[in-house]
Design a protein around this motif. Structure first.
Motif, PDB file in Angstrom:
ATOM      1  N   ALA A  25      -6.891  44.053 113.372  1.00  0.00           N
ATOM      2  CA  ALA A  25      -8.048  43.571 112.616  1.00  0.00           C
ATOM      3  C   ALA A  25      -8.698  42.385 113.331  1.00  0.00           C
ATOM      4  O   ALA A  25      -9.929  42.300 113.423  1.00  0.00           O
ATOM      5  CB  ALA A  25      -7.615  43.170 111.205  1.00  0.00           C
ATOM      6  N   ALA A  26      -7.876  41.482 113.859  1.00  0.00           N
ATOM      7  CA  ALA A  26      -8.412  40.319 114.584  1.00  0.00           C
ATOM      8  C   ALA A  26      -9.183  40.764 115.822  1.00  0.00           C
ATOM      9  O   ALA A  26     -10.234  40.205 116.151  1.00  0.00           O
ATOM     10  CB  ALA A  26      -7.275  39.387 114.985  1.00  0.00           C
ATOM     11  N   SER A  27      -8.676  41.779 116.524  1.00  0.00           N
ATOM     12  CA  SER A  27      -9.347  42.275 117.721  1.00  0.00           C
ATOM     13  C   SER A  27     -10.694  42.909 117.379  1.00  0.00           C
ATOM     14  O   SER A  27     -11.698  42.687 118.080  1.00  0.00           O
ATOM     15  CB  SER A  27      -8.453  43.303 118.430  1.00  0.00           C
ATOM     16  OG  SER A  27      -9.055  43.767 119.616  1.00  0.00           O
ATOM     17  N   LEU A  41     -21.175  34.133 124.459  1.00  0.00           N
ATOM     18  CA  LEU A  41     -20.616  33.404 125.600  1.00  0.00           C
ATOM     19  C   LEU A  41     -19.096  33.319 125.563  1.00  0.00           C
ATOM     20  O   LEU A  41     -18.446  33.174 126.590  1.00  0.00           O
ATOM     21  CB  LEU A  41     -21.196  31.992 125.664  1.00  0.00           C
ATOM     22  CG  LEU A  41     -22.501  31.806 126.453  1.00  0.00           C
ATOM     23  CD1 LEU A  41     -22.950  30.360 126.393  1.00  0.00           C
ATOM     24  CD2 LEU A  41     -22.344  32.252 127.893  1.00  0.00           C
ATOM     25  N   PHE A  42     -18.531  33.404 124.363  1.00  0.00           N
ATOM     26  CA  PHE A  42     -17.079  33.259 124.238  1.00  0.00           C
ATOM     27  C   PHE A  42     -16.355  34.544 124.621  1.00  0.00           C
ATOM     28  O   PHE A  42     -15.291  34.507 125.229  1.00  0.00           O
ATOM     29  CB  PHE A  42     -16.706  32.859 122.813  1.00  0.00           C
ATOM     30  CG  PHE A  42     -17.214  31.504 122.419  1.00  0.00           C
ATOM     31  CD1 PHE A  42     -16.530  30.362 122.767  1.00  0.00           C
ATOM     32  CD2 PHE A  42     -18.400  31.366 121.721  1.00  0.00           C
ATOM     33  CE1 PHE A  42     -16.994  29.104 122.422  1.00  0.00           C
ATOM     34  CE2 PHE A  42     -18.884  30.122 121.366  1.00  0.00           C
ATOM     35  CZ  PHE A  42     -18.180  28.993 121.722  1.00  0.00           C
ATOM     36  N   GLY A  43     -16.900  35.686 124.256  1.00  0.00           N
ATOM     37  CA  GLY A  43     -16.256  36.954 124.561  1.00  0.00           C
ATOM     38  C   GLY A  43     -15.243  37.352 123.500  1.00  0.00           C
ATOM     39  O   GLY A  43     -14.694  36.519 122.776  1.00  0.00           O
ATOM     40  N   ALA A  44     -14.992  38.648 123.418  1.00  0.00           N
ATOM     41  CA  ALA A  44     -14.125  39.193 122.373  1.00  0.00           C
ATOM     42  C   ALA A  44     -12.689  38.685 122.466  1.00  0.00           C
ATOM     43  O   ALA A  44     -12.037  38.430 121.447  1.00  0.00           O
ATOM     44  CB  ALA A  44     -14.152  40.721 122.431  1.00  0.00           C
ATOM     45  N   LEU A  45     -12.171  38.538 123.699  1.00  0.00           N
ATOM     46  CA  LEU A  45     -10.766  38.146 123.857  1.00  0.00           C
ATOM     47  C   LEU A  45     -10.525  36.719 123.384  1.00  0.00           C
ATOM     48  O   LEU A  45      -9.512  36.427 122.735  1.00  0.00           O
ATOM     49  CB  LEU A  45     -10.339  38.299 125.316  1.00  0.00           C
ATOM     50  CG  LEU A  45     -10.453  39.704 125.916  1.00  0.00           C
ATOM     51  CD1 LEU A  45      -9.876  39.721 127.326  1.00  0.00           C
ATOM     52  CD2 LEU A  45      -9.753  40.721 125.037  1.00  0.00           C
ATOM     53  N   ILE A  46     -11.439  35.821 123.705  1.00  0.00           N
ATOM     54  CA  ILE A  46     -11.277  34.432 123.293  1.00  0.00           C
ATOM     55  C   ILE A  46     -11.371  34.315 121.773  1.00  0.00           C
ATOM     56  O   ILE A  46     -10.600  33.583 121.142  1.00  0.00           O
ATOM     57  CB  ILE A  46     -12.352  33.548 123.959  1.00  0.00           C
ATOM     58  CG1 ILE A  46     -12.305  33.707 125.479  1.00  0.00           C
ATOM     59  CG2 ILE A  46     -12.161  32.092 123.566  1.00  0.00           C
ATOM     60  CD1 ILE A  46     -10.978  33.403 126.101  1.00  0.00           C
ATOM     61  N   ILE A  47     -12.301  35.053 121.175  1.00  0.00           N
ATOM     62  CA  ILE A  47     -12.442  35.011 119.713  1.00  0.00           C
ATOM     63  C   ILE A  47     -11.185  35.546 119.045  1.00  0.00           C
ATOM     64  O   ILE A  47     -10.703  34.989 118.047  1.00  0.00           O
ATOM     65  CB  ILE A  47     -13.688  35.814 119.278  1.00  0.00           C
ATOM     66  CG1 ILE A  47     -14.961  35.162 119.833  1.00  0.00           C
ATOM     67  CG2 ILE A  47     -13.771  35.900 117.759  1.00  0.00           C
ATOM     68  CD1 ILE A  47     -16.217  35.963 119.603  1.00  0.00           C
ATOM     69  N   ALA A  48     -10.626  36.633 119.589  1.00  0.00           N
ATOM     70  CA  ALA A  48      -9.383  37.188 119.028  1.00  0.00           C
ATOM     71  C   ALA A  48      -8.244  36.178 119.122  1.00  0.00           C
ATOM     72  O   ALA A  48      -7.433  36.047 118.188  1.00  0.00           O
ATOM     73  CB  ALA A  48      -9.008  38.477 119.756  1.00  0.00           C
ATOM     74  N   LEU A  49      -8.165  35.449 120.234  1.00  0.00           N
ATOM     75  CA  LEU A  49      -7.140  34.409 120.385  1.00  0.00           C
ATOM     76  C   LEU A  49      -7.316  33.327 119.319  1.00  0.00           C
ATOM     77  O   LEU A  49      -6.334  32.904 118.679  1.00  0.00           O
ATOM     78  CB  LEU A  49      -7.227  33.788 121.772  1.00  0.00           C
ATOM     79  CG  LEU A  49      -6.333  32.576 122.032  1.00  0.00           C
ATOM     80  CD1 LEU A  49      -4.864  32.980 122.033  1.00  0.00           C
ATOM     81  CD2 LEU A  49      -6.695  31.889 123.345  1.00  0.00           C
ATOM     82  N   ALA A 313      -4.562  37.965 120.078  1.00  0.00           N
ATOM     83  CA  ALA A 313      -4.349  37.509 118.706  1.00  0.00           C
ATOM     84  C   ALA A 313      -2.862  37.261 118.448  1.00  0.00           C
ATOM     85  O   ALA A 313      -2.482  36.277 117.811  1.00  0.00           O
ATOM     86  CB  ALA A 313      -4.894  38.534 117.712  1.00  0.00           C
ATOM     87  N   ALA A 314      -2.016  38.160 118.954  1.00  0.00           N
ATOM     88  CA  ALA A 314      -0.571  37.983 118.795  1.00  0.00           C
ATOM     89  C   ALA A 314      -0.098  36.724 119.508  1.00  0.00           C
ATOM     90  O   ALA A 314       0.761  35.985 119.016  1.00  0.00           O
ATOM     91  CB  ALA A 314       0.166  39.210 119.340  1.00  0.00           C
ATOM     92  N   LEU A 315      -0.666  36.475 120.682  1.00  0.00           N
ATOM     93  CA  LEU A 315      -0.323  35.259 121.422  1.00  0.00           C
ATOM     94  C   LEU A 315      -0.715  34.019 120.622  1.00  0.00           C
ATOM     95  O   LEU A 315       0.038  33.047 120.538  1.00  0.00           O
ATOM     96  CB  LEU A 315      -1.050  35.274 122.764  1.00  0.00           C
ATOM     97  CG  LEU A 315      -0.651  34.233 123.802  1.00  0.00           C
ATOM     98  CD1 LEU A 315       0.791  34.435 124.238  1.00  0.00           C
ATOM     99  CD2 LEU A 315      -1.575  34.320 125.004  1.00  0.00           C
TER     100      LEU A 315
END
Length: 354
Positions: A25-27, A41-49, A313-315
């Motif tokens: 869900a976070a991803s 500018l942040f990107g999907a991976l940074i937002i998920a983190l 997100a898990a990290l």
């Protein structure tokens, strides 16, 4: 066979299923938000983190009423997802790397990318160590700064073996390095867009500078896009040339790390091979040259970002905020200083060679 049974047993627990659903869900939310102008500018991976880090608050409250054993199960599940899915995500990300597009630009772009990545990793690592950053965090920060941001941090981390008992410190280092390159990439992307009118570069040169100097693909696309389609295409080609360096960098750094941490009496040590990086290269070749695969590359790349978003997100769910506050400041400074040098070098390379 025993390892497969152990893995299947681990992923079938209630805690694992819960963490998988939450991180998925976070991803998805991260991908949706990354499509909005305010978050692009942040990107999907940074937002998920970030979402994973924020989820610590309600999950810790839940832990308080569920017992230490349940909390340990959730933490272990998050760690397993972060570890395994990041490798799968990196492999799938290979489908994004179109080798024909890179080779069509000639050897020059790839050679420049190799030089930029090598010098940036080396300089960032040296600066970080001079500032007192421990070597694991220093090399992850250097890799993220030099290659491709969060994906590079996770890829390099997968090729480095942490000593037993220090796995949590390694995960904290990953989060610190990812956060550092995300901040630096955003700051320098905004700075380059603001300075564009006074740099005296053509659209293609400006895009090349962005692709050669910025950390995340999202940063390079945003900066290149400010110079139109010509600038965006130049930024993407230059950036993907740097992404191509991820596989050899992971192999070289993994071997360097193993030799550096060899203990007396260990005897000859095998050079660690990050097999998932071989998968990354195979995916690139398949996505470029196999027509049947090429028609599904968009779907596979979306799957890559979904899987990597779950890993991020898990990290974030396992991050130690106290460790970040106490150990991350000098890593940010090192990346900032190195990013200044990287931007200057990228400017002169774009101006003189393109």
């Amino acid at each position: 066979m025993t390892r497969i049974k152990t893995f299947l047993k681990a992923i079938c627990t209630t805690d694992m299923l819960l963490v998988a659903l939450v991180t998925c869900a976070a991803s998805v939310v991260g991908s949706l938000l990354a499509g909005l102008p305010a978050f692009s500018l942040f990107g999907a991976l940074i937002i998920a983190l970030i979402i994973g880090m924020l989820l610590q608050i309600p999950m810790r409250a839940w832990f308080a009423g569920s017992g230490a054993r349940h909390a340990q199960g959730i933490g272990g599940a998050a760690g397993l997802i972060a570890n395994k899915l990041l490798r799968l995500g990196i492999i799938l990300l290979g489908f994004k790397l179109n080798l024909d597009v890179l080779f069509a630009t000639g050897v020059k772009t790839i050679v420049i990318a190799a030089i930029i990545v090598t010098l940036t990793i080396t300089v960032t690592y040296v600066i970080a160590r001079k500032l007192g950053v421990d070597e694991h965090l220093a090399i992850l920060t250097a890799g993220g700064t030099g290659i491709c941001g969060a994906a590079a941090v996770m890829g390099l981390s997968g090729s480095i073996t942490m000593p037993k008992g220090e796995e949590q410190r390694g995960r904290d280092d990953e989060v610190m390095a990812v956060a550092t390159v995300a901040i630096m990439g955003t700051v320098f992307a905004l700075a380059q867009i603001a300075l564009r009118p006074v740099l005296g570069l053509t659209n293609a040169q400006f895009g090349t500078m962005g692709g050669a100097s910025l950390h995340e693909i999202a940063h390079a696309v945003a900066v290149g896009g400010s110079a139109g389609n010509t600038g965006m295409n130049a930024a993407i080609i230059m950036k993907l040339s740097r992404v191509l360096m991820l596989a050899p960098a992971a192999l070289i750094i993994g071997a360097w790390w193993a030799r550096r941490h060899a203990q007396p009496g260990d005897g000859p040590r095998k050079v660690p091979i990050p097999w998932f990086m071989l998968g990354f290269l195979i995916a690139s070749v398949a996505g470029t040259y196999l027509p049947f695969v090429a028609q599904f590359t968009d779907v596979l790349v979306k799957a890559a970002y979904l899987v990597l978003g779950m890993a991020m997100a898990a990290l974030g769910m396992n991050v130690d905020f106290k460790a970040i506050a106490s150990r991350g400041r000098m890593a940010v400074l090192a990346s900032f200083l190195a990013s200044i040098l990287l931007t200057g070098g990228a400017f002169f390379a774009a101006k003189l060679l393109f």
